[in-house]
Design a protein around this motif. Structure first.
Motif, PDB file in Angstrom:
ATOM      1  N   PHE A  92       0.841  -1.197   0.000  1.00 28.55           N
ATOM      2  CA  PHE A  92       0.000   0.000   0.000  1.00 28.55           C
ATOM      3  C   PHE A  92       0.875   1.247   0.000  1.00 28.55           C
ATOM      4  CE2 PHE A  92      -2.152   3.376   2.407  1.00 28.55           C
ATOM      5  CZ  PHE A  92      -3.265   3.585   1.594  1.00 28.55           C
ATOM      6  N   ALA A  93       1.913   1.254   0.826  1.00 26.66           N
ATOM      7  CA  ALA A  93       2.815   2.402   0.913  1.00 26.66           C
ATOM      8  C   ALA A  93       3.538   2.645  -0.411  1.00 26.66           C
ATOM      9  CB  ALA A  93       3.826   2.187   2.035  1.00 26.66           C
ATOM     10  N   GLU A  94       3.936   1.576  -1.080  1.00 23.51           N
ATOM     11  CA  GLU A  94       4.599   1.718  -2.379  1.00 23.51           C
ATOM     12  C   GLU A  94       3.659   2.370  -3.388  1.00 23.51           C
ATOM     13  OE1 GLU A  94       7.518  -2.151  -1.765  1.00 23.51           O
ATOM     14  OE2 GLU A  94       5.780  -2.321  -3.101  1.00 23.51           O
ATOM     15  N   GLY A  95       2.409   1.931  -3.428  1.00 23.93           N
ATOM     16  CA  GLY A  95       1.424   2.540  -4.315  1.00 23.93           C
ATOM     17  C   GLY A  95       1.144   3.989  -3.962  1.00 23.93           C
ATOM     18  N   PHE A  96       1.048   4.263  -2.676  1.00 23.31           N
ATOM     19  CA  PHE A  96       0.828   5.619  -2.167  1.00 23.31           C
ATOM     20  C   PHE A  96       1.950   6.533  -2.643  1.00 23.31           C
ATOM     21  CE2 PHE A  96       1.314   8.884   1.097  1.00 23.31           C
ATOM     22  CZ  PHE A  96       0.010   9.244   1.418  1.00 23.31           C
ATOM     23  N   ALA A  97       3.192   6.084  -2.499  1.00 21.28           N
ATOM     24  CA  ALA A  97       4.358   6.882  -2.892  1.00 21.28           C
ATOM     25  C   ALA A  97       4.407   7.057  -4.408  1.00 21.28           C
ATOM     26  CB  ALA A  97       5.633   6.228  -2.379  1.00 21.28           C
ATOM     27  N   LYS A  98       4.139   5.985  -5.127  1.00 26.99           N
ATOM     28  CA  LYS A  98       4.176   6.029  -6.592  1.00 26.99           C
ATOM     29  C   LYS A  98       3.146   7.024  -7.129  1.00 26.99           C
ATOM     30  CE  LYS A  98       4.377   2.994 -10.588  1.00 26.99           C
ATOM     31  NZ  LYS A  98       4.340   1.611 -11.051  1.00 26.99           N
ATOM     32  N   GLN A  99       1.956   7.042  -6.544  1.00 25.80           N
ATOM     33  CA  GLN A  99       0.907   7.982  -6.966  1.00 25.80           C
ATOM     34  C   GLN A  99       1.337   9.429  -6.772  1.00 25.80           C
ATOM     35  OE1 GLN A  99      -2.593   6.930  -4.730  1.00 25.80           O
ATOM     36  NE2 GLN A  99      -3.169   5.309  -6.161  1.00 25.80           N
ATOM     37  N   ARG A 100       2.280   9.657  -5.890  1.00 22.19           N
ATOM     38  CA  ARG A 100       2.768  11.002  -5.610  1.00 22.19           C
ATOM     39  C   ARG A 100       4.069  11.313  -6.352  1.00 22.19           C
ATOM     40  NH1 ARG A 100      -0.666   9.099  -2.498  1.00 22.19           N
ATOM     41  NH2 ARG A 100      -2.066  10.359  -1.247  1.00 22.19           N
ATOM     42  N   GLY A 101       4.399  10.471  -7.334  1.00 20.35           N
ATOM     43  CA  GLY A 101       5.542  10.736  -8.190  1.00 20.35           C
ATOM     44  C   GLY A 101       6.864  10.152  -7.741  1.00 20.35           C
ATOM     45  N   CYS A 102       6.860   9.392  -6.661  1.00 19.98           N
ATOM     46  CA  CYS A 102       8.108   8.803  -6.187  1.00 19.98           C
ATOM     47  C   CYS A 102       8.534   7.655  -7.106  1.00 19.98           C
ATOM     48  CB  CYS A 102       7.969   8.305  -4.753  1.00 19.98           C
ATOM     49  SG  CYS A 102       7.793   9.659  -3.583  1.00 19.98           S
ATOM     50  N   LYS A 103       9.827   7.539  -7.273  1.00 19.57           N
ATOM     51  CA  LYS A 103      10.391   6.484  -8.120  1.00 19.57           C
ATOM     52  C   LYS A 103      11.168   5.448  -7.307  1.00 19.57           C
ATOM     53  CE  LYS A 103       9.696   8.879 -12.080  1.00 19.57           C
ATOM     54  NZ  LYS A 103       8.316   8.822 -12.430  1.00 19.57           N
ATOM     55  N   THR A 104      11.583   5.823  -6.095  1.00 22.25           N
ATOM     56  CA  THR A 104      12.404   4.940  -5.266  1.00 22.25           C
ATOM     57  C   THR A 104      11.959   5.006  -3.812  1.00 22.25           C
ATOM     58  OG1 THR A 104      14.293   5.368  -6.712  1.00 22.25           O
ATOM     59  CG2 THR A 104      14.774   4.372  -4.576  1.00 22.25           C
ATOM     60  N   MET A 105      11.887   3.836  -3.186  1.00 22.00           N
ATOM     61  CA  MET A 105      11.634   3.746  -1.743  1.00 22.00           C
ATOM     62  C   MET A 105      12.904   3.202  -1.115  1.00 22.00           C
ATOM     63  SD  MET A 105       8.673   3.386   0.639  1.00 22.00           S
ATOM     64  CE  MET A 105       7.395   2.736  -0.376  1.00 22.00           C
ATOM     65  N   ILE A 106      13.332   3.841  -0.030  1.00 16.60           N
ATOM     66  CA  ILE A 106      14.476   3.343   0.727  1.00 16.60           C
ATOM     67  C   ILE A 106      14.046   3.150   2.173  1.00 16.60           C
ATOM     68  CG2 ILE A 106      16.062   4.622  -0.775  1.00 16.60           C
ATOM     69  CD1 ILE A 106      16.689   6.327   1.844  1.00 16.60           C
ATOM     70  N   ALA A 107      14.864   2.431   2.928  1.00 15.75           N
ATOM     71  CA  ALA A 107      14.633   2.274   4.365  1.00 15.75           C
ATOM     72  C   ALA A 107      15.930   1.843   5.018  1.00 15.75           C
ATOM     73  CB  ALA A 107      13.544   1.243   4.642  1.00 15.75           C
ATOM     74  N   HIS A 108      16.051   2.144   6.279  1.00 20.03           N
ATOM     75  CA  HIS A 108      17.093   1.577   7.122  1.00 20.03           C
ATOM     76  C   HIS A 108      16.448   0.390   7.821  1.00 20.03           C
ATOM     77  CE1 HIS A 108      19.334   5.682   7.497  1.00 20.03           C
ATOM     78  NE2 HIS A 108      19.315   5.216   6.265  1.00 20.03           N
ATOM     79  N   ALA A 109      16.671  -0.788   7.289  1.00 21.05           N
ATOM     80  CA  ALA A 109      16.019  -1.997   7.800  1.00 21.05           C
ATOM     81  C   ALA A 109      16.825  -2.615   8.924  1.00 21.05           C
ATOM     82  CB  ALA A 109      15.849  -3.013   6.684  1.00 21.05           C
ATOM     83  N   THR A 140      16.659  -0.707  -0.747  1.00 20.15           N
ATOM     84  CA  THR A 140      16.060   0.145  -1.770  1.00 20.15           C
ATOM     85  C   THR A 140      15.157  -0.690  -2.673  1.00 20.15           C
ATOM     86  OG1 THR A 140      17.860  -0.185  -3.342  1.00 20.15           O
ATOM     87  CG2 THR A 140      18.071   1.681  -1.828  1.00 20.15           C
ATOM     88  N   LYS A 141      14.192  -0.004  -3.279  1.00 19.85           N
ATOM     89  CA  LYS A 141      13.319  -0.640  -4.260  1.00 19.85           C
ATOM     90  C   LYS A 141      12.824   0.418  -5.227  1.00 19.85           C
ATOM     91  CE  LYS A 141       9.276  -3.682  -4.692  1.00 19.85           C
ATOM     92  NZ  LYS A 141       8.215  -4.364  -3.924  1.00 19.85           N
ATOM     93  N   GLY A 142      12.902   0.119  -6.513  1.00 16.78           N
ATOM     94  CA  GLY A 142      12.316   0.998  -7.508  1.00 16.78           C
ATOM     95  C   GLY A 142      10.822   0.824  -7.539  1.00 16.78           C
ATOM     96  N   LEU A 143      10.135   1.936  -7.669  1.00 15.22           N
ATOM     97  CA  LEU A 143       8.671   1.908  -7.734  1.00 15.22           C
ATOM     98  C   LEU A 143       8.276   2.043  -9.176  1.00 15.22           C
ATOM     99  CD1 LEU A 143       7.931   4.245  -4.687  1.00 15.22           C
ATOM    100  CD2 LEU A 143       8.034   1.744  -4.717  1.00 15.22           C
TER     101      LEU A 143
END
Length: 143
Positions: A92-109, A140-143
């Motif tokens: 859901f968060a990936e879709g949320f970010a993608k809808q707002r123009g984001c291309k990459t999600m990162i995190a400190h896992a 990291t993950k590309g959206l």
């Protein structure tokens, strides 16, 4: 599970703060500082609710720039971990970010959660490092 954005300062936000404390902070002997809470005004708060309306999962998204967002503070009710709830909320968060123009999600896992993130398509980058007293790694993950 129903996933939605919740508002800072709402009843749902307070429940999410408690869940995050139980899952992420209390086991490390830590609590949230006022500066950490103040910084959350710059984040989207995404929550998962079970069929009864109880908050069971939470994560924050912090924009880093126009195309990159950082996922933070991912927490799932301990009794429900391992049942796909975290994966649903991250999707859901990936879709949320993608809808707002984001291309990459990162995190400190947390290194203890690395297998979870690798299983949902994230890749590691760099070496492990200490954060909040425990080992983490950049994912990291590309959206």
């Amino acid at each position: 599970m129903k996933c939605v954005e919740i508002l800072l300062g709402s009843h749902e936000y307070e429940a999410a703060l408690k869940l995050r404390a139980v899952v992420l902070r209390t086991p490390l002997g830590l609590s949230f500082t006022s500066d950490e809470i103040a910084e959350e005004a710059h984040c989207a708060h995404l929550a998962g609710f079970d069929e009864t309306g109880r908050l069971v999962a939470i994560l924050l998204l912090k924009p880093l720039n126009e195309h990159t967002v950082k996922m933070r503070q991912v927490a799932v009710d301990p009794a429900l971990q391992g049942h796909g709830i975290g994966a649903q909320l991250v999707a859901f968060a990936e879709g949320f970010a993608k809808q707002r123009g984001c291309k990459t999600m990162i995190a400190h896992a947390r290194c203890t959660a690395l297998e979870f993130y690798l299983g949902i398509g994230y890749a590691t980058s760099g070496e492990t490092f200490l954060e909040t007293t425990i080992p983490h790694i950049l994912i990291t993950k590309g959206l």
